[in-house]
Design a protein around this motif. Structure first.
Motif, PDB file in Angstrom:
ATOM      1  N   GLY A 129       0.817  -1.146   0.022  1.00  0.00           N
ATOM      2  CA  GLY A 129      -0.079   0.177   0.045  1.00  0.00           C
ATOM      3  C   GLY A 129       0.940   1.285   0.124  1.00  0.00           C
ATOM      4  N   SER A 130      -0.009   2.335   0.154  1.00  0.00           N
ATOM      5  CA  SER A 130       0.729   3.743   0.018  1.00  0.00           C
ATOM      6  C   SER A 130       0.524   4.338   1.397  1.00  0.00           C
ATOM      7  CB  SER A 130       0.259   4.515  -0.938  1.00  0.00           C
ATOM      8  OG  SER A 130      -1.388   4.540  -0.782  1.00  0.00           O
ATOM      9  N   ILE A 131       0.183   3.710   2.080  1.00  0.00           N
ATOM     10  CA  ILE A 131       0.001   4.568   3.746  1.00  0.00           C
ATOM     11  C   ILE A 131       1.340   4.283   4.695  1.00  0.00           C
ATOM     12  CG2 ILE A 131      -1.066   4.165   5.797  1.00  0.00           C
ATOM     13  CD1 ILE A 131      -3.469   3.257   4.392  1.00  0.00           C
ATOM     14  N   GLU A 132       1.873   5.380   4.761  1.00  0.00           N
ATOM     15  CA  GLU A 132       3.030   5.494   5.589  1.00  0.00           C
ATOM     16  C   GLU A 132       2.999   5.025   6.892  1.00  0.00           C
ATOM     17  OE1 GLU A 132       6.019   8.627   4.449  1.00  0.00           O
ATOM     18  OE2 GLU A 132       4.026   9.657   3.946  1.00  0.00           O
ATOM     19  N   LYS A 133       3.847   3.991   7.417  1.00  0.00           N
ATOM     20  CA  LYS A 133       3.828   3.519   8.784  1.00  0.00           C
ATOM     21  C   LYS A 133       3.878   4.446   9.945  1.00  0.00           C
ATOM     22  CE  LYS A 133       6.172  -0.684   7.490  1.00  0.00           C
ATOM     23  NZ  LYS A 133       7.323  -1.160   7.800  1.00  0.00           N
ATOM     24  N   LYS A 134       4.407   5.603   9.753  1.00  0.00           N
ATOM     25  CA  LYS A 134       4.630   6.458  10.693  1.00  0.00           C
ATOM     26  C   LYS A 134       3.161   7.266  11.173  1.00  0.00           C
ATOM     27  CE  LYS A 134       5.738  10.804   7.976  1.00  0.00           C
ATOM     28  NZ  LYS A 134       6.120  10.572   6.591  1.00  0.00           N
ATOM     29  N   ASN A 135       2.228   7.123   9.812  1.00  0.00           N
ATOM     30  CA  ASN A 135       0.879   7.871  10.269  1.00  0.00           C
ATOM     31  C   ASN A 135       0.034   7.069  11.370  1.00  0.00           C
ATOM     32  OD1 ASN A 135       1.477   9.921   8.462  1.00  0.00           O
ATOM     33  ND2 ASN A 135       0.672   8.552   6.683  1.00  0.00           N
ATOM     34  N   PHE A 136       0.450   5.767  11.676  1.00  0.00           N
ATOM     35  CA  PHE A 136      -0.349   5.051  12.806  1.00  0.00           C
ATOM     36  C   PHE A 136      -0.128   5.586  14.143  1.00  0.00           C
ATOM     37  CE2 PHE A 136      -0.069   1.990   9.372  1.00  0.00           C
ATOM     38  CZ  PHE A 136      -1.483   1.656   8.812  1.00  0.00           C
ATOM     39  N   PHE A 137       0.897   6.272  14.175  1.00  0.00           N
ATOM     40  CA  PHE A 137       1.156   7.225  15.413  1.00  0.00           C
ATOM     41  C   PHE A 137       1.219   8.641  15.450  1.00  0.00           C
ATOM     42  CE2 PHE A 137       3.550   3.250  14.458  1.00  0.00           C
ATOM     43  CZ  PHE A 137       3.191   2.381  15.355  1.00  0.00           C
ATOM     44  N   ARG A 138       0.253   9.073  16.325  1.00  0.00           N
ATOM     45  CA  ARG A 138       0.105  10.551  16.491  1.00  0.00           C
ATOM     46  C   ARG A 138       0.378  11.126  17.820  1.00  0.00           C
ATOM     47  NH1 ARG A 138      -3.926  14.540  17.284  1.00  0.00           N
ATOM     48  NH2 ARG A 138      -5.136  12.857  18.235  1.00  0.00           N
ATOM     49  N   LYS A 139      -0.553  11.092  18.671  1.00  0.00           N
ATOM     50  CA  LYS A 139      -0.498  11.637  20.077  1.00  0.00           C
ATOM     51  C   LYS A 139      -0.414  10.232  21.195  1.00  0.00           C
ATOM     52  CE  LYS A 139      -1.444  16.257  21.113  1.00  0.00           C
ATOM     53  NZ  LYS A 139      -2.283  17.050  21.874  1.00  0.00           N
ATOM     54  N   GLY A 140      -1.432   9.481  20.877  1.00  0.00           N
ATOM     55  CA  GLY A 140      -1.346   8.148  21.545  1.00  0.00           C
ATOM     56  C   GLY A 140      -1.697   8.383  22.839  1.00  0.00           C
TER      57      GLY A 140
END
Ligand code: A3P
Length: 301
Positions: free
Chosen positions: A254-265
């Motif tokens: 896919g084209s979803i960057e893994k870093k986008n799964f982590f924001r503020k948490g």
């Protein structure tokens, strides 16, 4: 949405996932030892995937050294059932069929649309649920990060309207939550219902609950060796966010960057984004939709 949503089997299914949801209903064979991490999108799925993986494999990977979570993204170790990332659906079904046991996989599919064999077998489902206020903020900010550059950003007002109408991926969110909630009440040994906020509040308590639910309780020795704290640290937002494997690259084909799964948490970020009328409106919807179900969230004002 970057793709059309279709009202399919009473939920708003992303067009790109309909065929996979149907194929899984038709062909997927659950095993008694399967563990399914189910969630509404942006509710902490990746956190629960990491915890479920670490907990159910705690006897195999008893120390942090060489732990798969240090070198693989949780979405790779615990694949989504219905996400093919541009690949073939039959390949995806085969891939899951051939996973080592205990197989652990994720799904955003609402309970009524799960493959029958999952519902009928003794496999376990862990559902992670999040306060709709924080869920909305997470989903709206995420969408604007992953949307195709050709599309304009979605304003908060526009996104909020859709959220209040339940017209979001796998929505309405209230039906999604209630489907799993009702099942967890009827069959507590089959479905464990977990709130993101509770897991944040007392991670250790809930990690032990998950281990017991999965039939792999921690021993006294595990407790005294610090294994539980190690698992919590390994799966923590701070640790996962900083791992190279979660910072760079895309997921699957896919084209979803893994870093986008982590924001503020964290819990409670909604206060930084909600106006009073928004708070009032969503509070009313939450009260109305969940009324009489036994499921509730902390009141917001
Ligand atoms: P925020 O956008 O509020 O930060 P999902 O995995 O379902 O897509 O949910 C993503 C949300 O979970 C994001 O919330 C993300 O930052 C948060 N998250 C990711 N990893 C986490 C972790 N280890 N612990 C707690 N929250 C985490």
């Amino acid at each position: 949405q970057s793709y059309p949503l279709h009202l399919f089997q009473d939920f708003w299914c992303p067009g790109i996932h309909i065929d996979a949801v149907k194929s899984f209903q038709q062909y997927f064979q659950a095993k008694e030892s399967d563990v399914i991490v189910a969630s509404f999108p942006k509710s902490g799925t990746i956190w629960m995937k990491a915890l479920a993986f670490a907990i159910s494999n705690h006897q195999r990977f008893s120390s942090l050294e060489g732990h798969p979570l240090l070198t693989s993204n949780p979405h790779e170790l615990v694949p989504f059932m219905e996400f093919t990332f541009g690949g073939d659906i039959q390949d995806q079904i085969l891939r899951l069929a051939n996973m080592a046991e205990p197989r652990i996989f994720g799904t955003h599919t609402p309970f009524p649309s799960l493959p029958k064999s999952i519902k009928d077998s003794n496999c376990k489902i862990i559902y992670i649920c999040r306060d709709p206020f924080d869920n909305f903020v997470s989903a709206w900010t995420y969408f604007n990060k992953v949307k195709p550059v050709s599309l304009p950003p979605v304003s908060k007002e526009e996104a909020f309207e859709m959220y209040c109408n339940g017209v979001v991926d796998y929505g309405p969110w209230w039906s999604h939550m209630l489907g799993y909630w009702n099942e967890s009440v009827a069959k507590p040994n089959k479905v464990m219902f977990m709130k993101y906020e509770d897991l944040k509040e007392d991670t250790s308590f809930h990690v032990k609950r998950i281990a017991e639910f999965l039939g792999v309780p921690f021993t006294q020795e595990d407790e005294s060796s610090g294994m539980i704290e190690n698992i919590i640290k390994l799966c923590s937002f701070e640790k996962m966010k900083d791992l190279e494997v979660n910072k760079s690259g895309v997921i699957g084909r896919g084209s979803i960057e893994k870093k986008n799964f982590f924001r503020k948490g964290d819990k409670g970020d909604w206060v930084n984004h909600f106006s009073s009328p928004m708070t009032e409106k969503l509070s009313k919807i939450v009260d109305e939709k969940l009324s009489g179900s036994g499921l509730s969230f902390k009141k917001h004002s």
